[in-house]
Design a protein around this motif. Structure first.
Motif, PDB file in Angstrom:
ATOM      1  N   SER A 127      53.915  25.534 132.518  1.00 35.55           N
ATOM      2  CA  SER A 127      52.925  25.531 131.440  1.00 35.55           C
ATOM      3  C   SER A 127      52.907  26.829 130.641  1.00 35.55           C
ATOM      4  O   SER A 127      52.763  26.806 129.411  1.00 35.55           O
ATOM      5  CB  SER A 127      51.528  25.250 132.008  1.00 35.55           C
ATOM      6  N   ILE A 128      53.097  27.975 131.313  1.00 37.11           N
ATOM      7  CA  ILE A 128      53.068  29.260 130.601  1.00 37.11           C
ATOM      8  C   ILE A 128      54.336  29.459 129.783  1.00 37.11           C
ATOM      9  O   ILE A 128      54.292  29.873 128.623  1.00 37.11           O
ATOM     10  CB  ILE A 128      52.857  30.415 131.602  1.00 37.11           C
ATOM     11  N   ILE A 129      55.498  29.164 130.389  1.00 38.03           N
ATOM     12  CA  ILE A 129      56.767  29.284 129.663  1.00 38.03           C
ATOM     13  C   ILE A 129      56.769  28.335 128.471  1.00 38.03           C
ATOM     14  O   ILE A 129      57.179  28.694 127.357  1.00 38.03           O
ATOM     15  CB  ILE A 129      57.960  28.988 130.588  1.00 38.03           C
ATOM     16  N   LYS A 130      56.289  27.115 128.677  1.00 32.74           N
ATOM     17  CA  LYS A 130      56.233  26.122 127.601  1.00 32.74           C
ATOM     18  C   LYS A 130      55.367  26.620 126.449  1.00 32.74           C
ATOM     19  O   LYS A 130      55.731  26.502 125.275  1.00 32.74           O
ATOM     20  CB  LYS A 130      55.692  24.801 128.147  1.00 32.74           C
ATOM     21  N   TRP A 131      54.232  27.222 126.782  1.00 31.36           N
ATOM     22  CA  TRP A 131      53.331  27.752 125.756  1.00 31.36           C
ATOM     23  C   TRP A 131      53.990  28.884 124.975  1.00 31.36           C
ATOM     24  O   TRP A 131      53.908  28.937 123.745  1.00 31.36           O
ATOM     25  CB  TRP A 131      52.041  28.237 126.422  1.00 31.36           C
ATOM     26  N   GLU A 132      54.673  29.802 125.688  1.00 32.65           N
ATOM     27  CA  GLU A 132      55.345  30.907 125.010  1.00 32.65           C
ATOM     28  C   GLU A 132      56.458  30.396 124.091  1.00 32.65           C
ATOM     29  O   GLU A 132      56.637  30.886 122.972  1.00 32.65           O
ATOM     30  CB  GLU A 132      55.936  31.883 126.028  1.00 32.65           C
ATOM     31  N   MET A 133      57.204  29.404 124.566  1.00 29.05           N
ATOM     32  CA  MET A 133      58.299  28.845 123.780  1.00 29.05           C
ATOM     33  C   MET A 133      57.762  28.153 122.528  1.00 29.05           C
ATOM     34  O   MET A 133      58.262  28.376 121.409  1.00 29.05           O
ATOM     35  CB  MET A 133      59.087  27.852 124.637  1.00 29.05           C
ATOM     36  N   GLU A 134      56.733  27.330 122.692  1.00 30.96           N
ATOM     37  CA  GLU A 134      56.163  26.604 121.550  1.00 30.96           C
ATOM     38  C   GLU A 134      55.530  27.563 120.550  1.00 30.96           C
ATOM     39  O   GLU A 134      55.684  27.402 119.338  1.00 30.96           O
ATOM     40  CB  GLU A 134      55.125  25.596 122.051  1.00 30.96           C
ATOM     41  N   ARG A 135      54.815  28.562 121.042  1.00 33.18           N
ATOM     42  CA  ARG A 135      54.182  29.535 120.147  1.00 33.18           C
ATOM     43  C   ARG A 135      55.225  30.299 119.337  1.00 33.18           C
ATOM     44  O   ARG A 135      55.093  30.468 118.126  1.00 33.18           O
ATOM     45  CB  ARG A 135      53.336  30.522 120.955  1.00 33.18           C
ATOM     46  N   GLY A 136      56.298  30.750 120.011  1.00 29.10           N
ATOM     47  CA  GLY A 136      57.352  31.494 119.317  1.00 29.10           C
ATOM     48  C   GLY A 136      58.046  30.658 118.257  1.00 29.10           C
ATOM     49  O   GLY A 136      58.298  31.126 117.144  1.00 29.10           O
ATOM     50  N   LEU A 137      58.343  29.405 118.589  1.00 33.62           N
ATOM     51  CA  LEU A 137      59.001  28.517 117.630  1.00 33.62           C
ATOM     52  C   LEU A 137      58.074  28.181 116.468  1.00 33.62           C
ATOM     53  O   LEU A 137      58.503  28.151 115.307  1.00 33.62           O
ATOM     54  CB  LEU A 137      59.467  27.242 118.335  1.00 33.62           C
ATOM     55  N   ASP A 138      56.795  27.939 116.754  1.00 38.06           N
ATOM     56  CA  ASP A 138      55.832  27.622 115.699  1.00 38.06           C
ATOM     57  C   ASP A 138      55.688  28.775 114.714  1.00 38.06           C
ATOM     58  O   ASP A 138      55.652  28.579 113.496  1.00 38.06           O
ATOM     59  CB  ASP A 138      54.463  27.283 116.300  1.00 38.06           C
ATOM     60  N   GLN A 139      55.608  29.995 115.220  1.00 32.84           N
ATOM     61  CA  GLN A 139      55.454  31.163 114.356  1.00 32.84           C
ATOM     62  C   GLN A 139      56.697  31.378 113.498  1.00 32.84           C
ATOM     63  O   GLN A 139      56.607  31.765 112.327  1.00 32.84           O
ATOM     64  CB  GLN A 139      55.178  32.410 115.196  1.00 32.84           C
ATOM     65  N   THR A 140      57.857  31.089 114.079  1.00 32.93           N
ATOM     66  CA  THR A 140      59.102  31.230 113.322  1.00 32.93           C
ATOM     67  C   THR A 140      59.151  30.243 112.172  1.00 32.93           C
ATOM     68  O   THR A 140      59.406  30.603 111.021  1.00 32.93           O
ATOM     69  CB  THR A 140      60.322  30.999 114.238  1.00 32.93           C
ATOM     70  N   ILE A 141      58.881  28.983 112.466  1.00 30.85           N
ATOM     71  CA  ILE A 141      58.996  27.941 111.452  1.00 30.85           C
ATOM     72  C   ILE A 141      57.955  28.119 110.350  1.00 30.85           C
ATOM     73  O   ILE A 141      58.236  27.942 109.170  1.00 30.85           O
ATOM     74  CB  ILE A 141      58.870  26.552 112.109  1.00 30.85           C
ATOM     75  N   SER A 142      56.724  28.516 110.717  1.00 31.09           N
ATOM     76  CA  SER A 142      55.682  28.682 109.703  1.00 31.09           C
ATOM     77  C   SER A 142      56.000  29.833 108.764  1.00 31.09           C
ATOM     78  O   SER A 142      55.564  29.849 107.615  1.00 31.09           O
ATOM     79  CB  SER A 142      54.330  28.930 110.379  1.00 31.09           C
ATOM     80  N   SER A 143      56.788  30.817 109.231  1.00 32.72           N
ATOM     81  CA  SER A 143      57.086  31.985 108.393  1.00 32.72           C
ATOM     82  C   SER A 143      58.313  31.783 107.514  1.00 32.72           C
ATOM     83  O   SER A 143      58.568  32.568 106.610  1.00 32.72           O
ATOM     84  CB  SER A 143      57.291  33.226 109.275  1.00 32.72           C
ATOM     85  N   VAL A 144      59.098  30.749 107.788  1.00 35.96           N
ATOM     86  CA  VAL A 144      60.302  30.491 106.982  1.00 35.96           C
ATOM     87  C   VAL A 144      60.349  29.024 106.569  1.00 35.96           C
ATOM     88  O   VAL A 144      61.413  28.402 106.563  1.00 35.96           O
ATOM     89  CB  VAL A 144      61.602  30.880 107.740  1.00 35.96           C
ATOM     90  N   ALA A 145      59.208  28.461 106.232  1.00 36.83           N
ATOM     91  CA  ALA A 145      59.130  27.033 105.888  1.00 36.83           C
ATOM     92  C   ALA A 145      60.092  26.681 104.764  1.00 36.83           C
ATOM     93  O   ALA A 145      60.136  27.337 103.729  1.00 36.83           O
ATOM     94  CB  ALA A 145      57.699  26.689 105.478  1.00 36.83           C
ATOM     95  N   GLY A 146      60.883  25.627 104.979  1.00 39.56           N
ATOM     96  CA  GLY A 146      61.807  25.150 103.963  1.00 39.56           C
ATOM     97  C   GLY A 146      63.078  25.958 103.847  1.00 39.56           C
ATOM     98  O   GLY A 146      63.920  25.680 102.994  1.00 39.56           O
TER      99      GLY A 146
END
Length: 236
Positions: A127-146
């Motif tokens: 659960s912790i690794i999954k949260w870190e992975m999802e958070r990191g990917l979400d922040q990446t995608i939101s900062s370079v949308a499109g």
């Protein structure tokens, strides 16, 4: 009992030679006439980001591995990869190197002699690794949308912290080495169809995040106990 063990498991560190000598459930090792060791596994049940490696005892090849750089070109590909990263075990080859005090920064990292190779096992379903992975990917995608982007997912901080806490050292002959960790990452590369993707062309779409779970150093005996049949590839 197995479920509790799985929840506690964040990151595992296994000596490469131990892994090859007694491969965990789901892996088999064949020794070829050339001296190369060929590792087979089912690519549907785990993620392996390991390049061909030249060790002191010969070359090691993981059959289906695409190396440590994963390329995706569509949102569907990205979604599929994201699901795998957050539900499977991830295997990554890292290098423990001599700490060359005469050099510093990236130059020291590139020129440091490799003492030993280890495999890091990342439990993506924890659960912790999954949260870190999802958070990191979400922040990446939101900062370079499109846009196209490259994101490096790194375990170096977790390994360094564990080494300092456990006072870990590698013994070679009569010498003890406190290693410097190298090749502790894998990379996700996403290429959009944008015609004028200037940020990517000029290197502005590079991102990085760390995975900071607790590390467990596994010997041959520990590995067979912790990665018992039915636990290593336990359904998520």
């Amino acid at each position: 009992m197995q479920a509790k063990s799985k929840l506690r498991f964040f990151l595992g560190l296994i000596d490469l030679e131990d892994f090859l000598k007694e491969p965990p459930f789901g892996f088999t090792v064949e020794k070829r006439a050339s001296g190369c060791r060929f590792v087979k596994y089912d690519p549907e049940v785990c993620c392996v980001f390991i390049e061909d490696a030249q060790t002191a005892t010969g070359k090691v090849i993981f059959q289906h591995s695409i190396g440590r750089a994963v390329k995706v070109r569509t949102l569907r590909d990205y979604t599929h990869l994201r699901k795998r990263l957050t539900s499977k075990l991830i295997f990554l080859l890292v290098s423990a190197c001599e700490n060359n005090a005469a050099l510093s920064g990236k130059k020291a990292e590139k020129k440091s002699k490799v003492i030993k190779h280890f495999i890091v096992v990342i439990n993506g379903s924890n659960s912790i690794i999954k949260w870190e992975m999802e958070r990191g990917l979400d922040q990446t995608i939101s900062s370079v949308a499109g846009e196209s982007y490259t994101v490096k997912i790194d375990m170096k901080d977790a390994l360094q912290k564990w080494m300092e806490q456990e006072k870990f050292a590698i013994v070679v002959g009569h010498q003890r080495f406190k290693p410097v960790w190298r090749d502790t990452w894998f990379v996700l590369k996403y290429h959009s169809d944008a015609l004028f993707d200037f940020p990517f062309w000029f290197g502005f779409s590079k991102r990085k995040f760390m995975i900071n779970g607790k590390v467990s150093h596994l010997t041959i005996e520990d590995k067979q106990e912790r990665f018992a049949v039915g636990e290593l590839f336990m359904p998520c």
